[in-house]
Motif scaffolding. Structure first.
Motif, mmCIF file in Angstrom:
data_model
loop_
_atom_site.group_PDB
_atom_site.id
_atom_site.type_symbol
_atom_site.label_atom_id
_atom_site.label_comp_id
_atom_site.label_asym_id
_atom_site.label_seq_id
_atom_site.Cartn_x
_atom_site.Cartn_y
_atom_site.Cartn_z
ATOM 1 N N GLN A 483 0.822 -1.211 0.000
ATOM 2 C CA GLN A 483 0.000 0.000 0.000
ATOM 3 C C GLN A 483 0.854 1.258 0.000
ATOM 4 N N SER A 484 1.999 1.191 0.671
ATOM 5 C CA SER A 484 2.895 2.347 0.690
ATOM 6 C C SER A 484 3.448 2.621 -0.702
ATOM 7 N N VAL A 485 3.850 1.552 -1.417
ATOM 8 C CA VAL A 485 4.354 1.721 -2.781
ATOM 9 C C VAL A 485 3.245 2.225 -3.697
ATOM 10 N N ARG A 486 2.053 1.691 -3.517
ATOM 11 C CA ARG A 486 0.899 2.151 -4.313
ATOM 12 C C ARG A 486 0.670 3.642 -4.097
ATOM 13 N N ALA A 487 0.746 4.074 -2.844
ATOM 14 C CA ALA A 487 0.548 5.492 -2.532
ATOM 15 C C ALA A 487 1.658 6.346 -3.143
ATOM 16 N N SER A 549 7.747 -0.601 -19.139
ATOM 17 C CA SER A 549 7.291 0.780 -19.320
ATOM 18 C C SER A 549 6.173 1.092 -18.341
ATOM 19 N N LEU A 550 5.846 2.380 -18.250
ATOM 20 C CA LEU A 550 4.777 2.799 -17.338
ATOM 21 C C LEU A 550 3.434 2.192 -17.713
ATOM 22 N N THR A 551 3.231 1.941 -18.987
ATOM 23 C CA THR A 551 1.937 1.387 -19.390
ATOM 24 C C THR A 551 1.700 0.011 -18.788
ATOM 25 N N GLU A 552 2.805 -0.723 -18.470
ATOM 26 C CA GLU A 552 2.657 -2.033 -17.835
ATOM 27 C C GLU A 552 2.074 -1.899 -16.427
ATOM 28 N N PHE A 553 2.224 -0.724 -15.828
ATOM 29 C CA PHE A 553 1.640 -0.460 -14.509
ATOM 30 C C PHE A 553 0.232 0.121 -14.616
ATOM 31 N N GLY A 554 -0.232 0.315 -15.836
ATOM 32 C CA GLY A 554 -1.542 0.939 -16.020
ATOM 33 C C GLY A 554 -1.487 2.448 -15.995
ATOM 34 N N ILE A 555 -0.299 3.043 -16.199
ATOM 35 C CA ILE A 555 -0.143 4.500 -16.186
ATOM 36 C C ILE A 555 -0.004 4.979 -17.629
ATOM 37 N N THR A 556 -0.984 5.749 -18.089
ATOM 38 C CA THR A 556 -1.006 6.216 -19.480
ATOM 39 C C THR A 556 -1.284 7.712 -19.520
ATOM 40 N N THR A 557 -1.035 8.313 -20.729
ATOM 41 C CA THR A 557 -1.258 9.743 -20.929
ATOM 42 C C THR A 557 -2.634 9.968 -21.547
ATOM 43 N N THR A 558 -3.381 10.884 -20.972
ATOM 44 C CA THR A 558 -4.716 11.211 -21.489
ATOM 45 C C THR A 558 -4.593 12.179 -22.666
ATOM 46 N N ASP A 568 -6.659 -1.503 -11.691
ATOM 47 C CA ASP A 568 -6.681 -2.967 -11.802
ATOM 48 C C ASP A 568 -5.317 -3.488 -12.234
ATOM 49 N N MET A 569 -4.724 -2.833 -13.228
ATOM 50 C CA MET A 569 -3.393 -3.255 -13.691
ATOM 51 C C MET A 569 -2.337 -2.983 -12.628
ATOM 52 N N LEU A 570 -2.422 -1.823 -11.970
ATOM 53 C CA LEU A 570 -1.432 -1.484 -10.945
ATOM 54 C C LEU A 570 -1.473 -2.479 -9.790
ATOM 55 N N ASP A 571 -2.669 -2.787 -9.279
ATOM 56 C CA ASP A 571 -2.787 -3.720 -8.151
ATOM 57 C C ASP A 571 -2.334 -5.118 -8.544
ATOM 58 N N ARG A 572 -2.565 -5.493 -9.788
ATOM 59 C CA ARG A 572 -2.121 -6.810 -10.230
ATOM 60 C C ARG A 572 -0.597 -6.906 -10.206
ATOM 61 N N GLN A 573 0.064 -5.852 -10.655
ATOM 62 C CA GLN A 573 1.528 -5.848 -10.611
ATOM 63 C C GLN A 573 2.042 -5.835 -9.174
ATOM 64 N N LEU A 574 1.411 -5.054 -8.298
ATOM 65 C CA LEU A 574 1.846 -4.989 -6.898
ATOM 66 C C LEU A 574 1.685 -6.329 -6.204
ATOM 67 N N ASN A 575 0.609 -7.034 -6.499
ATOM 68 C CA ASN A 575 0.334 -8.303 -5.820
ATOM 69 C C ASN A 575 1.150 -9.453 -6.397
ATOM 70 N N ASN A 576 1.360 -9.437 -7.719
ATOM 71 C CA ASN A 576 1.995 -10.588 -8.363
ATOM 72 C C ASN A 576 3.488 -10.412 -8.591
ATOM 73 N N ASN A 577 3.940 -9.195 -8.747
ATOM 74 C CA ASN A 577 5.340 -8.962 -9.124
ATOM 75 C C ASN A 577 6.032 -7.946 -8.223
ATOM 76 N N PHE A 578 5.660 -7.911 -6.951
ATOM 77 C CA PHE A 578 6.200 -6.870 -6.076
ATOM 78 C C PHE A 578 7.727 -6.921 -6.016
ATOM 79 N N ASN A 579 8.285 -8.127 -5.944
ATOM 80 C CA ASN A 579 9.746 -8.252 -5.848
ATOM 81 C C ASN A 579 10.459 -7.818 -7.122
ATOM 82 N N GLU A 580 9.713 -7.700 -8.249
ATOM 83 C CA GLU A 580 10.320 -7.316 -9.515
ATOM 84 C C GLU A 580 10.251 -5.814 -9.766
ATOM 85 N N LEU A 581 9.427 -5.107 -8.969
ATOM 86 C CA LEU A 581 9.215 -3.690 -9.242
ATOM 87 C C LEU A 581 10.506 -2.883 -9.128
#
Length: 667
Positions: A483-487, A549-558, A568-581
């Motif tokens: 949650q800290s990394v997410r924040a 890239s940032l898009t893999e985290f669900g971060i895109t430009t409007t 949804d994409m961000l939480d999936r990466q945090l839960n499944n690949n936290f050690n890889e971040l």
């Protein structure tokens, strides 16, 4: 320059006219300076806002680059009343079961009830706390409160707290250690004459008092050789071990002793071989005592009923009548010691009996001579000492020497028994002990206080209560702080969006009103945003395949140019690949370093914003010089103009005077 009104008689306001002339010269130039200064100040303020929003991102990226964001750990406990924990960045994620066997506590001793008007001293208290000690001199006829103040006020007191407790039967002295743990035990010796009430404050452990008996017993052994105990029997209980074999009785009772931990005095300290053998049994039983109850119950399986655990009791040792009579004379016996100890231990009473028996056997040889000598003592012809000397002169040298050794041994035994039985000092009311926990049912940990540091690597435990029998152990869970990394990622996105909105507002031009922002047309703003967008769209080659890239985290430009998060994409990466971040963000080639470098190129010492701020500051200095020069010129203009009007008024006054004189003459 302030000027007094002149020429009023001539109808001329010189000050007003001078002011208008000077203002006509000053205003255009002053307005130009003011406008330029306002523009510079607005630009400096705008660059400051822009730099602040960029530095917020830069600082956050430094946290990611150094992998601090990924090192934070969270700790949760299922029973905060039993144990709590804190974790450092070295802690490994996992769950751990904690059984609290005992809490750490400090040593405390108390005196018997004392007379309210009791007077103590003169004498000296020698008090030790673990390896540290100090002395307290007690003057003659001191009161109990004086003793308390003397102890608490001693400059070299290492942590002994004295207090006066008013029992219903009278006052007591309580001594307590400020330090918990088994290594911080209290001892009190008293240097005073026999019969002095100060002796009530002496504190000797059971071991200390037994040592005197043991020394006397060893003196008897030195005379008689190895002593043999009177035989006693112990009824064997029917308890079986895990292999179906009967447990030794000392193993059973020693396990109870280790579990309760009511004594701080190892049986082996009493010196006898039998006692040391009993200590070995206790050490073996300690291993079982540290286990969960079901681990030592015969027939226990994972599917066994909980009733078996709740109802099972260790069988009691049963002694025969001879053993029961002997037990109180065995040092260390407290109803938890093993029957083997009672069976094999030779008490001082038995040693004394054996000494007396051998002494009688030796003296039997000359019993007839002794009767004649005793009659002479009764008639006053000989003293007892003379009779004793004459009596023993009949013996062989080796028999006489042996009798003398027996006398010495008997004297030591008598003195030791008298000291043991006549002890009137303080007694223990709370044993000093370490905290003790069982980790995952296998590892036993302890500390002198209720904080166990690095119980698990990077985890400190704070013990708060003892685990209850029959209830599951408390669990602590160490997790990565997702949650800290997410924040932090949310903060990064917000920081960029704040920068983008700020730069857009500062560099925009209103098409309706034509109003321009302070940085409208400034290439620095466009360059800063372009550099950041370039980093955002670049892949990180050394990152994992699905995190480049940032898009893999669900971060895109409007379409509006800001960043947005697909949670949804961000939480999936945090839960499944936290050690890889950290492979994406961290290191000298990661995303965080690239963002830092891009921002440093904008806000650093040689960056474009810093360069522009430096240029604007220099322009401000130039305007200050222009302002000083303008003020100097206007001051000179004012003085010159005023002087001209004053001279003109003087000339006009003289002309009027001459005209008046001429008119009077014509008149």
């Amino acid at each position: 320059m302030s000027l007094s009104p002149l020429g009023m008689s001539g109808g001329m306001d010189i000050n007003a006219m001078v002011s208008k002339i000077v203002d006509a010269e000053r205003v255009p130039k002053q307005q130009s300076i003011n406008n330029e200064r306002a523009t510079i100040d607005a630009s400096i303020s705008a660059y400051g806002r822009l730099r602040e929003s960029l530095d917020t991102m830069k600082n956050l990226m430094a946290n990611f680059r150094q992998e601090k964001a990924f090192a934070v750990r969270t700790v949760e406990t299922t029973n905060d009343s039993i144990v709590s924990a804190t974790a450092t960045t070295d802690a490994i994620a996992g769950k751990y079961a904690i059984d609290v066997l005992q809490l750490a506590q400090s040593h405390k001793v108390a005196s018997d009830v004392l007379p309210e008007d009791a007077k103590f001293g003169p004498g000296k208290l020698q008090i030790s706390l673990g390896d540290d000690d100090f002395n307290v001199n007690v003057p003659s006829r001191a009161k109990l409160v004086d003793v308390v103040r003397g102890i608490n006020g001693a400059k070299d007191n290492p942590g002994v707290r004295a207090s006066l407790i008013n029992d219903v039967d009278g006052p007591r002295l309580i001594l307590a250690s400020n330090l918990s743990g088994k290594d911080h035990q209290l001892k009190v010796s008293v240097d005073a004459q026999a019969g002095n009430p100060l002796k009530h404050f002496e504190y000797k452990t059971l071991e200390d008092r037994v040592n005197a008996l043991e020394e006397a017993r060893e003196a008897a052994e030195a005379v008689l050789g190895p002593l043999k105990a009177e035989p006693t029997t112990v009824d064997q209980p029917s308890q079986l071990d895990a292999d179906g074999n009967p447990l030794p009785p000392q193993d059973q009772k020693a396990a109870d002793q280790a579990t309760e931990n009511t004594s701080n005095e190892p049986i082996s300290s009493y010196g006898s071989a039998a006692a040391k053998a009993a200590q070995e049994a206790i050490d073996k039983a300690n291993q079982r005592a540290g286990m969960r109850p079901q681990d030592s119950i015969p027939g226990w399986t994972e599917t066994a009923s909980g009733t078996l655990l709740d109802s099972y009791r260790m069988p009691e040792i049963e002694l025969d009548e001879a053993a029961i009579a002997k037990a109180p004379d065995v040092p260390g016996w407290n109803n938890t010691a093993s029957g083997t100890l009672v069976d094999s231990y030779v008490t001082t009473k038995e040693a004394k009996q054996q000494l007396e028996q051998e002494k009688a056997d030796i003296e039997q040889k000359i019993a007839s001579d002794k009767q004649q000598l005793d009659e002479k003592v009764e008639r006053g012809e000989l003293t007892e000492e003379q009779a004793k000397e004459m009596h023993r002169s009949k013996l062989k040298p080796e028999e006489r020497e042996r009798l003398e050794k027996i006398d010495v041994a008997e004297t030591k035994i008598a003195e030791a028994q008298k000291s043991f039985e006549a002890y009137s000092g303080m007694t223990q009311v709370q044993a000093g002990q370490d905290s003790m926990v069982m980790l995952d049912g296998v590892a036993q940990l302890s500390s002198h206080n209720n904080v166990i540091e690095d119980a698990i690597e990077g985890v400190n435990l704070t013990i708060k209560g003892k685990s209850e029998a029959g209830k599951p152990p408390a669990e602590i869970g160490v997790e990565y702080d997702r949650q800290s990394v997410r924040a932090d990622i949310e903060t990064f996105v917000s920081a960029y969006n704040a920068f983008y909105q700020t730069s857009k507002a500062l560099a925009s031009v209103d098409p309706t009103t034509g109003q321009r922002g302070p940085l409208a047309g400034d290439s620095t703003v466009r360059s800063a945003d372009a550099r950041l967008k370039s980093v955002f769209s670049t892949n990180i080659e050394k990152a994992p395949e699905n995190l480049k890239s940032l898009t893999e985290f669900g971060i895109t430009t409007t379409r509006q140019g800001t960043l947005e998060i697909n949670y949804d994409m961000l939480d999936r990466q945090l839960n499944n690949n936290f050690n890889e971040l950290e492979k994406f963000f961290g290191g000298n080639t990661g995303f965080a370093k690239r963002v830092e470098d891009a921002i440093h190129g904008i806000t650093g010492i040689t960056g474009s914003i810093r360069t522009r701020e430096k240029s604007l500051t220099e322009q401000n200095y130039r305007l200050n010089d222009d302002q000083v020069a303008l003020d100097r010129r206007m001051d000179g203009l004012e003085k010159r103009t005023h002087a001209k009007f004053a001279a003109m008024q003087d000339a006009t006054g003289k002309m009027q005077g001459q005209l008046g004189a001429l008119m009077n003459a014509i008149g």
